[in-house]
Motif scaffolding. Structure first.
Motif, PDB file in Angstrom:
ATOM      1  N   UNK A   1      34.998  15.937  44.171  1.00 18.90           N
ATOM      2  CA  UNK A   1      35.594  15.267  46.027  1.00 18.90           C
ATOM      3  C   UNK A   1      34.060  15.169  47.209  1.00 18.90           C
ATOM      4  N   UNK A   2      33.394  14.773  46.420  1.00 22.03           N
ATOM      5  CA  UNK A   2      31.964  14.579  47.206  1.00 22.03           C
ATOM      6  C   UNK A   2      31.454  15.858  47.717  1.00 22.03           C
ATOM      7  N   UNK A   3      31.761  16.964  47.033  1.00 25.09           N
ATOM      8  CA  UNK A   3      30.671  18.349  46.873  1.00 25.09           C
ATOM      9  C   UNK A   3      29.758  17.849  46.196  1.00 25.09           C
ATOM     10  N   UNK A   4      28.805  19.209  45.995  1.00 27.67           N
ATOM     11  CA  UNK A   4      27.776  19.514  45.350  1.00 27.67           C
ATOM     12  C   UNK A   4      27.550  20.890  44.491  1.00 27.67           C
ATOM     13  N   UNK A   5      27.121  20.415  43.413  1.00 27.03           N
ATOM     14  CA  UNK A   5      26.593  20.822  41.969  1.00 27.03           C
ATOM     15  C   UNK A   5      25.112  21.865  42.080  1.00 27.03           C
ATOM     16  N   UNK A   6      24.426  23.064  42.327  1.00 30.43           N
ATOM     17  CA  UNK A   6      23.549  23.081  42.257  1.00 30.43           C
ATOM     18  C   UNK A   6      22.972  23.902  41.468  1.00 30.43           C
ATOM     19  N   UNK A   7      22.332  24.374  41.345  1.00 27.81           N
ATOM     20  CA  UNK A   7      20.769  25.378  40.072  1.00 27.81           C
ATOM     21  C   UNK A   7      19.027  24.929  40.048  1.00 27.81           C
ATOM     22  N   UNK A   8      18.567  26.083  40.021  1.00 25.18           N
ATOM     23  CA  UNK A   8      17.023  26.030  39.595  1.00 25.18           C
ATOM     24  C   UNK A   8      16.733  26.044  38.691  1.00 25.18           C
ATOM     25  N   UNK A   9      17.789  26.106  37.438  1.00 24.30           N
ATOM     26  CA  UNK A   9      17.774  26.359  36.632  1.00 24.30           C
ATOM     27  C   UNK A   9      17.886  24.976  35.756  1.00 24.30           C
ATOM     28  N   UNK A  10      16.806  24.574  35.320  1.00 25.31           N
ATOM     29  CA  UNK A  10      16.654  23.537  33.675  1.00 25.31           C
ATOM     30  C   UNK A  10      18.616  23.418  33.663  1.00 25.31           C
ATOM     31  N   UNK A  11      18.697  22.107  32.487  1.00 25.71           N
ATOM     32  CA  UNK A  11      20.182  21.585  31.823  1.00 25.71           C
ATOM     33  C   UNK A  11      19.580  22.620  30.677  1.00 25.71           C
ATOM     34  N   UNK A  12      20.892  23.299  30.732  1.00 24.67           N
ATOM     35  CA  UNK A  12      20.223  23.335  28.604  1.00 24.67           C
ATOM     36  C   UNK A  12      20.226  24.766  28.795  1.00 24.67           C
ATOM     37  N   UNK A  13      20.677  25.253  30.354  1.00 21.15           N
ATOM     38  CA  UNK A  13      20.413  26.855  30.385  1.00 21.15           C
ATOM     39  C   UNK A  13      21.376  27.877  30.597  1.00 21.15           C
ATOM     40  N   UNK A  14      22.108  29.129  29.606  1.00 20.03           N
ATOM     41  CA  UNK A  14      22.524  29.512  29.458  1.00 20.03           C
ATOM     42  C   UNK A  14      22.982  30.184  30.532  1.00 20.03           C
ATOM     43  N   UNK A  15      23.950  30.567  31.125  1.00 22.90           N
ATOM     44  CA  UNK A  15      24.339  32.042  32.264  1.00 22.90           C
ATOM     45  C   UNK A  15      23.662  33.420  31.430  1.00 22.90           C
ATOM     46  N   UNK A  16      23.064  33.922  32.836  1.00 20.79           N
ATOM     47  CA  UNK A  16      22.348  35.370  31.984  1.00 20.79           C
ATOM     48  C   UNK A  16      22.935  36.214  33.053  1.00 20.79           C
ATOM     49  N   UNK A  17      22.572  37.183  33.345  1.00 19.33           N
ATOM     50  CA  UNK A  17      22.851  38.625  34.189  1.00 19.33           C
ATOM     51  C   UNK A  17      21.675  38.149  35.503  1.00 19.33           C
ATOM     52  N   UNK A  18      20.425  38.493  35.240  1.00 16.56           N
ATOM     53  CA  UNK A  18      19.398  37.976  35.877  1.00 16.56           C
ATOM     54  C   UNK A  18      19.227  37.199  36.555  1.00 16.56           C
ATOM     55  N   UNK A  19      19.843  35.710  36.605  1.00 16.83           N
ATOM     56  CA  UNK A  19      20.305  35.104  37.083  1.00 16.83           C
ATOM     57  C   UNK A  19      21.394  35.114  38.481  1.00 16.83           C
TER      58      UNK A  19
END
Length: 362
Positions: free
Chosen positions: A174-192
């Motif tokens: 729908x024209x929004x944006x998904x953004x991350x400072x972590x590279x592709x392949x990075x699993x979620x971690x509590x510290x993130x």
């Protein structure tokens, strides 16, 4: 060394301490970097492959022209960002919305309603795609056909929680944006996730906390936004609700108490950077003074017994047994009336057999 590899080397080279990487970033693109370590080369290979899979994917480094200027105000801005969706939203005006993962039905409805109002007024809604208030904020913006930005605490190809995969895809479509400072392949971690919060605060021009306990990560986001000079607001709730105590603490310390979306937008407009004034999502501002309190639906006929039950129920959750005692009815009849009122959109069921008036959002 190509541009992407150089940017990832600056951001992720573990042979350098974080402070050293930031110092190199401040010196500019001509800085001499160490040879990429094996981890950086692996992340680069994965990231490059991910970028090639869609024309809708991109990366932006801290030295790129369209790097969000608001992030440069952080003490530790992300050195690289990976995105999927509308890149232009990096420079658009927006309101951040955060709150409890264990939100009440009332809180979810309030978040959705405010997000709709922000989107209808031409403002993007920035949040973290988390359970609870975050998800409701994204959903409200999408329902209003507006723009929303989801900042992830994992790689751009991941999603957390998993059941928000559909919501993430809808944001992109729908024209929004998904953004991350972590590279592709990075699993979620509590510290993130606490680090993700600083991006949410800096990317937006104002911040609204809908529901938050006293030890909520949302309060960290609010503190960062306040330190950056962004207007910070909170939605008050019941004095008996643990999910409102964080908001009340914020208000006591000077956060703006808001009842309408326009109240916060007025504050945001007053401090909006000049470069964002020319990057409006819509040409005209649409006032959004919608009252998000409960209103009876005058088009719906309600018999006297239902009206009596509704009039005895407030905006603080009340157990069905307590309500039955107040009305002098048995629990079964009271529960039947509440169920019918829920179908009419007048009340909401909370956990533990408690009920509350709807706030007019659903």
């Amino acid at each position: 060394m190509n541009d992407l590899l150089a940017a990832m080397n600056l951001a992720y080279n573990t042979t350098l301490k974080a402070r050293a990487r930031y110092e190199l970033a401040q010196k500019g693109q001509g800085s001499i970097l160490p040879v990429p370590c094996d981890a950086v080369r692996l992340w680069h290979a994965i990231g490059a492959a991910w970028l090639l899979q869609s024309n809708n994917r991109f990366w932006v480094g801290i030295h790129c022209a369209d790097y969000p200027k608001g992030l440069l105000e952080l003490k530790d801005p992300p050195l690289i960002l990976f995105g999927e969706g509308q890149r232009e939203l990096l420079r658009a005006r927006g309101v951040a919305m955060v709150g409890s993962r264990n939100a009440t039905r009332t809180g979810l409805g309030t978040a959705q309603g405010f997000a709709q109002a922000f989107a209808q007024a031409g403002w993007g809604v920035v949040s973290g795609l988390a359970e609870g208030i975050d998800g409701a904020a994204h959903a409200g913006a999408l329902q209003a056909k507006g723009a929303t930005i989801a900042v992830l605490g994992c790689g751009p190809d991941e999603v957390y929680p998993k059941h928000h995969a559909g919501l993430k895809n809808q944001i992109i479509q729908q024209g929004g944006l998904v953004l991350s400072e972590y590279p592709p392949g990075t699993a979620p971690q509590p510290a993130f996730f606490p680090r993700r919060n600083r991006i949410i605060a800096a990317l937006a021009d104002a911040l609204l906390v809908v529901e938050a306990a006293l030890r909520s990560g949302s309060l960290i986001t609010a503190r960062v936004a306040s330190e950056l000079g962004r207007p910070v607001a909170a939605i008050p709730g019941s004095i008996h609700s643990s999910q409102s105590k964080g908001c009340h603490a914020m208000i006591k310390k000077g956060a703006l108490l808001v009842e309408t979306a326009q109240e916060l937008l007025d504050e945001a407009l007053a401090s909006l950077p000049e470069y964002k004034i020319s990057c409006m999502l819509q040409e005209d501002d649409i006032p959004c003074n919608e009252d998000l309190n409960c209103h009876d639906d005058t088009d719906t006929e309600m018999d006297e017994s239902l009206a009596r039950v509704l009039s005895s129920l407030g905006h603080d959750p009340l157990h069905v047994d307590t309500l039955a005692d107040q009305l002098g009815l048995n629990t079964e009849d009271t529960l039947a009336a509440l169920t019918e009122l829920e179908l009419l959109g007048q009340v909401l069921s909370e956990s533990g057999g408690r009920w509350v008036r709807a706030n007019g959002v659903f």
